[in-house]
Design a protein around this motif. Structure first.
Motif, PDB file in Angstrom:
ATOM      1  N   GLY A 450       0.802  -1.222   0.000  1.00 40.00           N
ATOM      2  CA  GLY A 450       0.000   0.000   0.000  1.00 40.00           C
ATOM      3  C   GLY A 450       0.830   1.263   0.000  1.00 40.00           C
ATOM      4  O   GLY A 450       0.390   2.297   0.504  1.00 40.00           O
ATOM      5  N   MET A 451       2.029   1.208  -0.577  1.00 37.57           N
ATOM      6  CA  MET A 451       2.983   2.309  -0.470  1.00 37.57           C
ATOM      7  C   MET A 451       2.454   3.646  -0.994  1.00 37.57           C
ATOM      8  O   MET A 451       2.814   4.702  -0.490  1.00 37.57           O
ATOM      9  CB  MET A 451       4.269   1.947  -1.228  1.00 37.57           C
ATOM     10  CG  MET A 451       5.362   2.973  -1.106  1.00 37.57           C
ATOM     11  SD  MET A 451       6.038   3.050   0.550  1.00 37.57           S
ATOM     12  CE  MET A 451       7.021   1.562   0.555  1.00 37.57           C
ATOM     13  N   THR A 452       1.605   3.635  -2.003  1.00 37.33           N
ATOM     14  CA  THR A 452       1.147   4.891  -2.592  1.00 37.33           C
ATOM     15  C   THR A 452      -0.044   5.500  -1.872  1.00 37.33           C
ATOM     16  O   THR A 452      -0.490   6.595  -2.236  1.00 37.33           O
ATOM     17  CB  THR A 452       0.769   4.677  -4.072  1.00 37.33           C
ATOM     18  OG1 THR A 452      -0.041   3.504  -4.171  1.00 37.33           O
ATOM     19  CG2 THR A 452       2.008   4.522  -4.936  1.00 37.33           C
ATOM     20  N   SER A 453      -0.572   4.828  -0.869  1.00 39.45           N
ATOM     21  CA  SER A 453      -1.780   5.328  -0.202  1.00 39.45           C
ATOM     22  C   SER A 453      -1.548   5.512   1.295  1.00 39.45           C
ATOM     23  O   SER A 453      -0.620   4.937   1.863  1.00 39.45           O
ATOM     24  CB  SER A 453      -2.955   4.370  -0.433  1.00 39.45           C
ATOM     25  OG  SER A 453      -2.647   3.073   0.040  1.00 39.45           O
ATOM     26  N   PRO A 454      -2.383   6.328   1.949  1.00 41.38           N
ATOM     27  CA  PRO A 454      -2.241   6.506   3.403  1.00 41.38           C
ATOM     28  C   PRO A 454      -2.578   5.225   4.156  1.00 41.38           C
ATOM     29  O   PRO A 454      -3.437   4.451   3.734  1.00 41.38           O
ATOM     30  CB  PRO A 454      -3.244   7.622   3.718  1.00 41.38           C
ATOM     31  CG  PRO A 454      -4.191   7.647   2.581  1.00 41.38           C
ATOM     32  CD  PRO A 454      -3.443   7.170   1.384  1.00 41.38           C
ATOM     33  N   PRO A 544       5.668  -2.177  -5.638  1.00 39.04           N
ATOM     34  CA  PRO A 544       4.932  -1.786  -4.423  1.00 39.04           C
ATOM     35  C   PRO A 544       3.964  -0.633  -4.709  1.00 39.04           C
ATOM     36  O   PRO A 544       4.303   0.281  -5.463  1.00 39.04           O
ATOM     37  CB  PRO A 544       6.043  -1.300  -3.499  1.00 39.04           C
ATOM     38  CG  PRO A 544       7.059  -0.739  -4.443  1.00 39.04           C
ATOM     39  CD  PRO A 544       7.001  -1.551  -5.707  1.00 39.04           C
ATOM     40  N   GLY A 545       2.793  -0.701  -4.157  1.00 39.02           N
ATOM     41  CA  GLY A 545       1.837   0.388  -4.309  1.00 39.02           C
ATOM     42  C   GLY A 545       1.211   0.467  -5.684  1.00 39.02           C
ATOM     43  O   GLY A 545       0.845   1.552  -6.128  1.00 39.02           O
ATOM     44  N   ARG A 546       1.101  -0.655  -6.364  1.00 36.10           N
ATOM     45  CA  ARG A 546       0.435  -0.632  -7.670  1.00 36.10           C
ATOM     46  C   ARG A 546      -1.043  -0.332  -7.470  1.00 36.10           C
ATOM     47  O   ARG A 546      -1.719  -0.984  -6.674  1.00 36.10           O
ATOM     48  CB  ARG A 546       0.616  -1.953  -8.401  1.00 36.10           C
ATOM     49  CG  ARG A 546       2.026  -2.156  -8.925  1.00 36.10           C
ATOM     50  CD  ARG A 546       2.107  -3.376  -9.829  1.00 36.10           C
ATOM     51  NE  ARG A 546       3.477  -3.647 -10.215  1.00 36.10           N
ATOM     52  CZ  ARG A 546       4.087  -3.106 -11.262  1.00 36.10           C
ATOM     53  NH1 ARG A 546       3.424  -2.242 -12.019  1.00 36.10           N
ATOM     54  NH2 ARG A 546       5.334  -3.416 -11.554  1.00 36.10           N
ATOM     55  N   VAL A 547      -1.531   0.638  -8.211  1.00 39.22           N
ATOM     56  CA  VAL A 547      -2.898   1.118  -8.038  1.00 39.22           C
ATOM     57  C   VAL A 547      -3.860   0.219  -8.796  1.00 39.22           C
ATOM     58  O   VAL A 547      -3.638  -0.126  -9.961  1.00 39.22           O
ATOM     59  CB  VAL A 547      -3.020   2.573  -8.529  1.00 39.22           C
ATOM     60  CG1 VAL A 547      -4.451   3.071  -8.390  1.00 39.22           C
ATOM     61  CG2 VAL A 547      -2.061   3.465  -7.744  1.00 39.22           C
ATOM     62  N   ILE A 548      -4.934  -0.166  -8.124  1.00 38.86           N
ATOM     63  CA  ILE A 548      -5.979  -0.972  -8.738  1.00 38.86           C
ATOM     64  C   ILE A 548      -7.262  -0.154  -8.761  1.00 38.86           C
ATOM     65  O   ILE A 548      -7.348   0.912  -8.172  1.00 38.86           O
ATOM     66  CB  ILE A 548      -6.206  -2.290  -7.962  1.00 38.86           C
ATOM     67  CG1 ILE A 548      -6.610  -1.984  -6.502  1.00 38.86           C
ATOM     68  CG2 ILE A 548      -4.961  -3.162  -8.000  1.00 38.86           C
ATOM     69  CD1 ILE A 548      -7.031  -3.211  -5.722  1.00 38.86           C
ATOM     70  N   LYS A 597     -10.468   5.017  -7.981  1.00 36.92           N
ATOM     71  CA  LYS A 597     -10.979   4.829  -9.344  1.00 36.92           C
ATOM     72  C   LYS A 597      -9.905   4.269 -10.275  1.00 36.92           C
ATOM     73  O   LYS A 597     -10.076   4.269 -11.502  1.00 36.92           O
ATOM     74  CB  LYS A 597     -11.482   6.167  -9.897  1.00 36.92           C
ATOM     75  CG  LYS A 597     -12.726   6.703  -9.188  1.00 36.92           C
ATOM     76  CD  LYS A 597     -13.221   7.978  -9.849  1.00 36.92           C
ATOM     77  CE  LYS A 597     -14.514   8.465  -9.199  1.00 36.92           C
ATOM     78  NZ  LYS A 597     -15.031   9.704  -9.841  1.00 36.92           N
ATOM     79  N   GLY A 598      -8.798   3.815  -9.699  1.00 41.57           N
ATOM     80  CA  GLY A 598      -7.718   3.283 -10.512  1.00 41.57           C
ATOM     81  C   GLY A 598      -7.059   4.371 -11.323  1.00 41.57           C
ATOM     82  O   GLY A 598      -6.656   5.398 -10.791  1.00 41.57           O
ATOM     83  N   HIS A 599      -6.944   4.161 -12.636  1.00 40.46           N
ATOM     84  CA  HIS A 599      -6.330   5.149 -13.523  1.00 40.46           C
ATOM     85  C   HIS A 599      -7.379   6.006 -14.219  1.00 40.46           C
ATOM     86  O   HIS A 599      -7.068   6.682 -15.201  1.00 40.46           O
ATOM     87  CB  HIS A 599      -5.456   4.448 -14.563  1.00 40.46           C
ATOM     88  CG  HIS A 599      -4.261   3.772 -13.976  1.00 40.46           C
ATOM     89  ND1 HIS A 599      -3.387   3.011 -14.724  1.00 40.46           N
ATOM     90  CD2 HIS A 599      -3.779   3.734 -12.707  1.00 40.46           C
ATOM     91  CE1 HIS A 599      -2.428   2.540 -13.941  1.00 40.46           C
ATOM     92  NE2 HIS A 599      -2.649   2.963 -12.715  1.00 40.46           N
ATOM     93  N   LEU A 628       6.527   3.684 -12.079  1.00 43.21           N
ATOM     94  CA  LEU A 628       6.021   2.330 -11.845  1.00 43.21           C
ATOM     95  C   LEU A 628       4.594   2.182 -12.364  1.00 43.21           C
ATOM     96  O   LEU A 628       4.335   1.421 -13.298  1.00 43.21           O
ATOM     97  CB  LEU A 628       6.076   1.993 -10.350  1.00 43.21           C
ATOM     98  CG  LEU A 628       5.566   0.608  -9.962  1.00 43.21           C
ATOM     99  CD1 LEU A 628       6.507  -0.463 -10.470  1.00 43.21           C
ATOM    100  CD2 LEU A 628       5.408   0.488  -8.444  1.00 43.21           C
ATOM    101  N   ASN A 629       3.677   2.947 -11.780  1.00 49.38           N
ATOM    102  CA  ASN A 629       2.272   2.801 -12.161  1.00 49.38           C
ATOM    103  C   ASN A 629       1.981   3.286 -13.583  1.00 49.38           C
ATOM    104  O   ASN A 629       1.143   2.718 -14.278  1.00 49.38           O
ATOM    105  CB  ASN A 629       1.387   3.561 -11.169  1.00 49.38           C
ATOM    106  CG  ASN A 629       1.064   2.744  -9.938  1.00 49.38           C
ATOM    107  OD1 ASN A 629       0.219   1.863  -9.976  1.00 49.38           O
ATOM    108  ND2 ASN A 629       1.759   3.013  -8.838  1.00 49.38           N
ATOM    109  N   LEU A 630       2.671   4.364 -13.999  1.00 48.55           N
ATOM    110  CA  LEU A 630       2.377   4.987 -15.297  1.00 48.55           C
ATOM    111  C   LEU A 630       3.648   5.142 -16.128  1.00 48.55           C
ATOM    112  O   LEU A 630       3.860   6.153 -16.785  1.00 48.55           O
ATOM    113  CB  LEU A 630       1.731   6.358 -15.076  1.00 48.55           C
ATOM    114  CG  LEU A 630       0.443   6.384 -14.244  1.00 48.55           C
ATOM    115  CD1 LEU A 630       0.067   7.824 -13.897  1.00 48.55           C
ATOM    116  CD2 LEU A 630      -0.698   5.702 -14.990  1.00 48.55           C
ATOM    117  N   ALA A 631       4.482   4.120 -16.102  1.00 52.51           N
ATOM    118  CA  ALA A 631       5.804   4.222 -16.717  1.00 52.51           C
ATOM    119  C   ALA A 631       5.749   4.551 -18.209  1.00 52.51           C
ATOM    120  O   ALA A 631       6.636   5.217 -18.737  1.00 52.51           O
ATOM    121  CB  ALA A 631       6.577   2.928 -16.493  1.00 52.51           C
TER     122      ALA A 631
END
Length: 742
Positions: A450-454, A544-548, A597-599, A628-631
């Protein structure tokens, strides 16, 4: 005296009466003539925070007696000093001081013939400094891992200090932070100043330990032969190792190679170079495969870690490094030789394998680890006997017998272990069966999925600290990457290292809200935070922290209902500082809601993420999205929202003669019209203006003059649209302060 002068003098008196806090008292601060570093710093810190809370710079007197005529006096010193022994008459305080350990301290007040005396004392110099910081919290100051919190409203209720009688004893001898390398959100992007800032804040929070992990391809610890180590700790041979950089195809964990100049929505403005990394990697190509660059990497890191660990040692924070796994017998000599020559260090951990947290540790595997431990012990005792070895890692011991290593290793070795499955499991009950040695529980402050979120885990800290105490642990150390976004969890961890009785999550968050956002609305805000602690949605799950973005619209509305509730409570928050701190959290959760909402709502996510960026860790979150998420994504480059300014690294202590460098980062739709820094000696004279040394994109570099005393400063910016921006937002009334170390 002329009539004109008399009128002018009367005007000044009336003005001072109007602007001075009602009921304010002017205290003398007295500390012993033979004060050690920590006692002297304690006195300077009390003066600093009294100034910030009252606008009065009180006298600082280094002497062993007090003027009996002085109406208000604060006495600061170790309990065995003449100053404290000769002036402490509070009988309860005397009893406390004869029955507490070296890390404990006492706050007491006494009334002598109508004259007020505040006693700030500890059994040791360091605990005296703890006592000073405890007193500062009585003035309303709060200490977070990344910064201080100074309330908007001045402190005036000095009568609340008249009946102090408190004793504070730690529940754990070792209390600390284990900042984990390998991602840009963590210490991979810290400079020496970031470490120094963190160490200072740790001390204010009454922590006394910092440990760093090192994977084999990270340059914290060098592996090799003793013959390849020079007398100054530099090495003649090396291998590839690197921290995270934005232009590094060799980088771990799936991050791609992407220049910051291609970052979306104006995020590029706050990165001063395309290939962004920490100063630990200055002038080293992270993709180089040349031996000379490998050597340069390790030697540069070694010199900078020397600065970090020397500073930590001075401040009273013990340090540890670790090696991930067992090295061949012939390399242990090189490892310990290099450490001894390169930098001061207190502990060295040998980390067990990461796979053991998922698959467990068999008895046969444990025997192999034991052989490596014993080889390391034999070599370290010969090369660097002052260095204390210990175990750490992903499990405490083999599945069949957690006390296996305890029965076979020297009792001087601390045994530590992370909570399994990134903290999803509680403290290992196996600690209960380890006897007669230091044993350190290391719970996760966050998890990297959950690295990208609080993530809010104050309740988890309560559970784990309670179990650690129950199992007889002597150390409680939080592990994680980020700082500001985890503030409540750090606060809970440090408080619970000293006091657990009657802890209640809602009361904790109400007090935290009151200190950060003011009295108005604090109960409702605290209740809301308590409800979402440990129950937040998880819009990122691995990578880590890949957004779904897998939840239905109906689920999304329900899961993020709390964000609207926090937005409604914003109306109760008053004051520039309180509102700024609240808006950080409100924007953080709005960002998280867009993540849900993902991307599909990248503009919303960036809008609120850029409204919260104020640390190297949040800059790392931007890199996570971009690299990472939007490379492979090239979003719109323009910044389109309200201008804002921030400083990622807020040192509060400087060395005598140091010229502190500061970087102001600006988000604006165009170049700001003006950018200035104003400074002065703390509480004295006029502010003087400094222009930036250089501008790279929207990063403005400044340098303060050589430190010869305590200072204060603030930034003043006129945006491209003519808006005036101040940093801190409370300036010039409440500024950023710097205390020169004794």
């Amino acid at each position: 005296m002329s009539k004109k002068t008399q009128i002018a003098g009367l005007f000044v008196i009336i003005l001072l009466f109007l602007v001075s806090p009602a009921g304010a008292r002017v205290y003398d601060i007295v500390y012993p003539k033979d004060s050690t570093f920590h006692q002297s710093l304690a006195a300077k810190e009390v003066r600093r925070y009294m100034y910030l809370r009252t606008s009065k710079l009180v006298p600082l007197l280094k002497q062993d007696s007090i003027n009996k005529k002085s109406e208000y006096v604060i006495l600061i010193g170790v309990s065995s000093s003449k100053l404290i022994k000769n002036n402490l008459i509070n009988p309860q305080a005397k009893v406390y001081l004869t029955n507490i350990g070296p890390q404990s301290y006492v706050l007491a007040t006494q009334d002598q013939a109508g004259k007020k005396r505040i006693i700030i004392t500890g059994v040791s110099p360091v605990s005296t400094l703890y006592a000073a910081y405890e007193f500062c919290q009585k003035l309303g100051v709060s200490f977070n891992i990344d910064t201080d919190v100074i309330p908007d409203i001045p402190f005036t209720d000095f009568s609340s200090l008249d009946n102090l009688i408190e004793v504070h004893e730690p529940l754990f001898n070792i209390r600390g932070f284990h900042p984990f390398h390998d991602f840009p959100e963590g210490p991979d992007w810290w400079d020496v100043d970031d470490y120094k800032m963190t160490i200072s804040q740790m001390l204010k929070m009454r922590m006394n330990f910092m440990g760093l992990h090192s994977y084999a391809n990270e340059p914290n610890v060098w592996r090799g032969l003793a013959k390849d180590v020079n007398e100054d700790g530099t090495v003649r041979k090396a291998y590839y190792a690197s921290y995270n950089a934005t232009m590094n195809t060799i980088c771990r964990w799936g991050y791609g190679n992407k220049a910051t100049g291609n970052y979306a929505y104006g995020a590029s403005q706050i990165f001063e170079k395309d290939d962004y990394s920490s100063e630990f990697m200055d002038n080293v190509d992270p993709e180089s495969q040349k031996q000379e660059d490998f050597i340069k990497m390790f030697n540069q890191v070694g010199k900078k870690l020397n600065k970090v660990f020397t500073y930590s040692q001075k401040m009273g924070i013990k340090t540890a490094l670790s090696i991930d796994g067992i090295v061949p017998d012939k390399e242990w000599e090189g490892v310990f030789t290099r450490i001894k020559r390169a930098y001061p260090l207190d502990y060295f951990w040998i980390y067990s394998g990461e796979g053991h947290t998922w698959s467990g540790l068999s008895m046969d595997q444990a025997k192999g680890w034991l052989s490596g431990y014993q080889s390391a012990e034999k070599t370290c005792k010969r090369i660097y006997p002052e260095l204390q070895l210990g175990t750490n890692g992903w499990v405490l011991g083999p599945d069949d017998d957690r006390s296996f290593f305890d029965k076979r290793l020297p009792k001087s070795w601390p045994m530590a272990a992370l909570s399994r499955h990134c903290g999803k499991e509680q403290i290992d009950e196996g600690f209960r069966h380890i006897e007669s040695r230091p044993k350190w529980a290391i719970p996760w402050l966050e998890d990297d999925p959950g690295m990208t979120s609080p993530q809010l885990w104050a309740k988890r800290m309560h559970r784990d600290s309670n179990l650690a105490l129950k199992y007889g642990c002597t150390g409680f150390i939080g592990i994680g990457w980020r700082t500001k976004i985890l503030e409540p969890t750090y606060t809970a961890m440090t408080q619970l290292s000293w006091e657990q009785e009657n802890w209640d999550a809602e009361e904790f968050y109400t007090d935290w809200a009151r200190r950060n956002f003011g009295d108005s609305g604090s109960e409702a805000i605290g209740k809301c935070f308590s409800e979402i602690d440990s129950t937040l949605p998880e819009p990122a799950v691995w990578g880590p922290g890949r957004v779904i973005g897998s939840m239905t619209p109906e689920m999304w509305i329900e899961e993020y209902k709390f964000v609207g509730k926090l937005a409604e409570l914003r109306q109760f928050v008053q004051g520039k500082g309180n509102q700024s701190r609240y808006d950080y959290w409100l924007n953080t959760f709005k960002y998280m809601k867009s993540m849900g909402k993902g991307h599909n709502d990248l503009e919303g996510a960036y809008k609120h993420l850029l409204a919260t960026v104020n640390t190297k860790g949040t800059m790392g979150t931007i890199a996570n999205w971009e690299n990472l998420n939007l490379a492979n994504w090239q979003g719109p480059k323009e910044y389109k929202w309200e201008p804002r300014i921030f400083v990622t690294t807020l040192r509060t202590h400087v060395e005598k003669g140091e010229k502190l460098k500061l970087a102001l980062r600006v988000l604006d739709t165009a170049d700001p019209k003006s950018v200035s820094l104003y400074y002065r000696n703390m509480g004295q004279g006029q502010f003087m203006k400094i222009s930036p040394l250089q501008q790279i994109r929207h990063v403005y570099q400044f340098q303060l003059p050589q430190a010869s005393g305590d200072m204060e400063y603030y930034f003043d910016v006129e945006s491209s649209s003519g808006a005036r921006l101040m940093y801190p937002v409370t300036a010039p009334e409440i500024t950023q302060t710097l205390v020169m170390l004794p």
